[in-house]
Motif scaffolding. Structure first.
Motif, short mmCIF file in Angstrom:
data_model
loop_
_atom_site.label_atom_id
_atom_site.label_comp_id
_atom_site.label_asym_id
_atom_site.label_seq_id
_atom_site.Cartn_x
_atom_site.Cartn_y
_atom_site.Cartn_z
N ARG A 60 -4.80 10.58 -4.71
CA ARG A 60 -3.43 10.44 -5.22
C ARG A 60 -2.48 9.94 -4.15
O ARG A 60 -1.34 9.56 -4.46
N LEU A 61 -2.93 9.93 -2.91
CA LEU A 61 -2.12 9.43 -1.80
C LEU A 61 -2.66 8.05 -1.43
O LEU A 61 -3.77 7.92 -0.93
N SER A 62 -1.85 7.04 -1.68
CA SER A 62 -2.27 5.65 -1.55
C SER A 62 -1.98 5.10 -0.16
O SER A 62 -1.04 5.54 0.51
N SER A 63 -2.77 4.11 0.25
CA SER A 63 -2.49 3.37 1.49
C SER A 63 -1.65 2.13 1.23
O SER A 63 -1.22 1.46 2.17
N ASP A 64 -1.43 1.80 -0.03
CA ASP A 64 -0.73 0.58 -0.42
C ASP A 64 0.78 0.83 -0.43
O ASP A 64 1.28 1.63 -1.22
N VAL A 65 1.50 0.13 0.45
CA VAL A 65 2.93 0.36 0.61
C VAL A 65 3.70 0.02 -0.67
O VAL A 65 4.84 0.45 -0.86
N ARG A 66 3.08 -0.74 -1.57
CA ARG A 66 3.74 -1.04 -2.83
C ARG A 66 3.89 0.19 -3.72
O ARG A 66 4.64 0.17 -4.70
N ASP A 67 3.19 1.27 -3.38
CA ASP A 67 3.36 2.53 -4.10
C ASP A 67 4.52 3.36 -3.56
O ASP A 67 4.80 4.44 -4.08
N ALA A 68 5.19 2.88 -2.51
CA ALA A 68 6.31 3.62 -1.92
C ALA A 68 7.60 3.31 -2.65
O ALA A 68 7.85 2.18 -3.07
N SER A 69 8.44 4.31 -2.79
CA SER A 69 9.72 4.13 -3.46
C SER A 69 10.81 3.64 -2.52
O SER A 69 11.83 3.14 -2.98
N ASP A 70 10.62 3.78 -1.22
CA ASP A 70 11.63 3.33 -0.26
C ASP A 70 11.52 1.81 -0.09
O ASP A 70 10.54 1.31 0.46
N PRO A 71 12.50 1.05 -0.56
CA PRO A 71 12.39 -0.42 -0.52
C PRO A 71 12.36 -0.99 0.89
O PRO A 71 11.93 -2.12 1.10
N ALA A 293 0.41 7.30 7.61
CA ALA A 293 1.26 7.22 6.41
C ALA A 293 0.42 7.02 5.15
O ALA A 293 -0.55 6.25 5.14
N ARG A 294 0.83 7.70 4.10
CA ARG A 294 0.31 7.50 2.74
C ARG A 294 1.51 7.52 1.80
O ARG A 294 2.61 7.95 2.17
N PHE A 295 1.27 7.13 0.53
CA PHE A 295 2.35 7.04 -0.45
C PHE A 295 1.88 7.69 -1.75
O PHE A 295 0.79 7.37 -2.25
N ALA A 296 2.69 8.60 -2.26
CA ALA A 296 2.29 9.40 -3.42
C ALA A 296 2.32 8.56 -4.69
O ALA A 296 3.36 8.03 -5.08
N ARG A 297 1.16 8.43 -5.34
CA ARG A 297 1.07 7.69 -6.61
C ARG A 297 1.64 8.48 -7.77
O ARG A 297 1.95 7.93 -8.82
N GLU A 298 1.72 9.79 -7.60
CA GLU A 298 2.23 10.71 -8.61
C GLU A 298 2.75 11.92 -7.89
O GLU A 298 2.61 12.03 -6.67
N VAL A 305 3.88 22.85 -1.93
CA VAL A 305 5.11 22.04 -1.97
C VAL A 305 4.85 20.81 -2.84
O VAL A 305 3.85 20.10 -2.65
N THR A 306 5.73 20.54 -3.79
CA THR A 306 5.59 19.37 -4.64
C THR A 306 6.24 18.16 -3.97
O THR A 306 7.45 18.15 -3.72
N VAL A 307 5.41 17.18 -3.67
CA VAL A 307 5.88 15.93 -3.08
C VAL A 307 6.04 14.92 -4.21
O VAL A 307 5.10 14.68 -4.96
N PRO A 308 7.24 14.33 -4.38
CA PRO A 308 7.47 13.47 -5.54
C PRO A 308 6.77 12.13 -5.47
O PRO A 308 6.48 11.61 -4.38
N ARG A 309 6.50 11.58 -6.64
CA ARG A 309 5.91 10.25 -6.74
C ARG A 309 6.74 9.24 -5.96
O ARG A 309 7.97 9.24 -6.00
N GLY A 310 6.05 8.35 -5.23
CA GLY A 310 6.72 7.32 -4.44
C GLY A 310 7.10 7.75 -3.04
O GLY A 310 7.50 6.91 -2.23
N ALA A 311 6.99 9.04 -2.74
CA ALA A 311 7.38 9.53 -1.41
C ALA A 311 6.41 9.03 -0.34
O ALA A 311 5.22 8.84 -0.58
N THR A 312 6.96 8.82 0.84
CA THR A 312 6.13 8.55 2.01
C THR A 312 5.62 9.88 2.55
O THR A 312 6.42 10.78 2.85
N VAL A 313 4.31 10.01 2.65
CA VAL A 313 3.68 11.22 3.17
C VAL A 313 3.08 10.87 4.52
O VAL A 313 2.29 9.94 4.63
N LEU A 314 3.48 11.59 5.55
CA LEU A 314 2.94 11.36 6.88
C LEU A 314 2.00 12.50 7.24
O LEU A 314 2.45 13.63 7.48
N ILE A 315 0.71 12.23 7.19
CA ILE A 315 -0.26 13.23 7.61
C ILE A 315 -0.19 13.27 9.12
O ILE A 315 -0.70 12.39 9.82
#
Length: 409
Positions: A60-71, A293-298, A305-315
């Motif tokens: 559910r955590l994507s490597s594709d930056v197009r899944d990020a909500s931060d433009p 960095a990963r990006f939440a697909r959902e 903790v609920t991380v919202p869709r589109g958020a940047t997740v830094l492991i």
């Protein structure tokens, strides 16, 4: 989560020199912590080892930056080259990632990398030959940088005479501090980089050799397994990833030993500890910081903790690798540390493909420095070293003195 995001102060030299007190506080605050990271991007830091290990394998955590909500993350890529820059395996997910990784992986098997050992040793000795009689060196410029650039250049079959230009373009493409890099600077650097890569692809197409770049061109021209954008992006990735983190591994490893003379002495006396010591350098002060960095697909729940869709997740591997629940006495450098399962190379399907090569270069470079540069010491106070800002950590310079010799090995 009600906490305000904490700002990672990349403009503060004290933080760059030693981010670990702040990292420790972030980990103690909780397993998932909002923070403002390089480029002013807000991210959700995953700060503890077990959670980070699980997150690195979470589809559910994507490597594709197009899944990020931060433009701003997309905007930071060169305007006319965004698709090609996102066509490498670092930024892709299955099935594209699986196909791209398979094409490249045979060049980085442990067996093939081990076959490079004599050549890596020869390059290391040649670089040190020029400084051994002098009794002083700047070990980033004199060794840590040119060694991996030369090795990856030879592996890909491209010359390295223009490595200083290449390094300058690469630095411009990386986020360096609290603000995003000027887009015009990014576009110009990428145009130079693309021209550089394209020229060498054309050269190898006309005169193929027994190297990885020729194999990738064959996959594009004959087997139709790589499209043009993927060929450009994969070559770019291998050139950049093939050197920059290894530069930091070598520089940070030597700096850590100089700050811990008991460990330096132990490693001189027992060179058989080098493989484990390199793993400890990667855990203690790895080249990627705070993390991956990963990006939440959902919407994703991590450690409650609920991380919202589109958020940047830094492991946050640099934080998790000092988690006391996983590593006893984690803030101590111990080159004899057993069971050193750090996250510096990631985990899961995106585990660093070049890890065997980075380990080999780190072992040979640091081991040869210890063998050939007696009485090694910093030539400046530690506060004057200077450390790279942004998500790639390592000393920007490492001036040292040592007892000069006649150059014999």
């Amino acid at each position: 989560m009600s906490q305000q995001p904490v700002l990672l102060p990349y403009s503060d030299p004290a933080f760059l020199a030693d981010p670990f007190p702040l990292y420790r506080r972030l980990r103690e605050d909780g397993p998932v912590r909002r923070a403002v990271i390089a480029g002013g991007v807000e991210a959700w830091l995953v700060t503890r080892y077990e959670d980070g290990l699980a997150a690195l394998s979470d589809p559910r955590l994507s490597s594709d930056v197009r899944d990020a909500s931060d433009p701003r993350l997309i905007a930071q890529l060169p305007e006319f080259e965004r698709e090609s820059m996102m066509s490498n395996m670092l930024r892709s997910d299955p099935p594209d990632h699986t196909r791209l990784r398979r094409l490249v992986s045979k060049a980085f098997t442990a067996r093939r990398v081990n076959g490079l050992r004599p050549r890596v040793q020869a390059i290391t000795d040649r670089l040190l030959d020029s400084v051994v009689p002098e009794g002083r060196a700047e070990l980033v410029a004199d060794l840590a940088l040119p060694l991996p650039v030369t090795v990856i250049g030879e592996l890909l079959g491209v010359p390295v005479d223009d490595r200083h230009d290449f390094q300058r373009w690469t630095d411009a493409l990386l986020v360096q501090g609290e603000e995003m890099t000027d887009p015009a600077v990014v576009d110009e650097a990428w145009q130079h980089m693309r021209a550089y890569v394209t020229k060498h692809l054309e050269t190898k197409r006309a005169r193929p050799g027994d190297d990885l770049l020729s194999a990738l061109i064959s996959a594009h021209d004959q087997e139709q397994r790589l499209n043009h954008d993927e060929l450009i992006a994969t070559t770019f990735l291998l050139l950049v990833a093939g050197y920059i983190t290894t530069v930091n591994l070598i520089g940070s490893g030597i700096a850590a030993l100089l700050a811990h003379p008991d460990q330096l002495t132990l490693l001189r006396e027992r060179p058989e500890l080098l493989p484990g010591a390199v793993e400890e350098f990667l855990r203690y002060d790895g080249p990627v910081s705070p993390g991956i960095a990963r990006f939440a697909r959902e919407d994703v729940e991590i450690a409650g903790v609920t991380v919202p869709r589109g958020a940047t997740v830094l492991i946050a591997s640099a934080i998790a690798d000092r988690d006391p629940d996983r590593f006893p006495d984690p803030d101590s450098l111990d080159v004899t540390r057993p069971d050193n399962g750090h996250l510096a190379f990631g985990h899961g399907i995106h585990y660093c493909l070049g890890a065997p090569l980075a380990r080999l270069e780190g072992q040979i470079a640091i081991g040869t420095v210890l063998r050939r540069l007696p009485d090694l010491t910093l030539a400046v106070p530690p506060s004057e070293l200077g450390w790279r800002p942004g998500g790639l950590r390592g000393p920007s310079r490492l001036p040292v003195t040592f007892a000069p010799e006649d150059g014999t090995r």
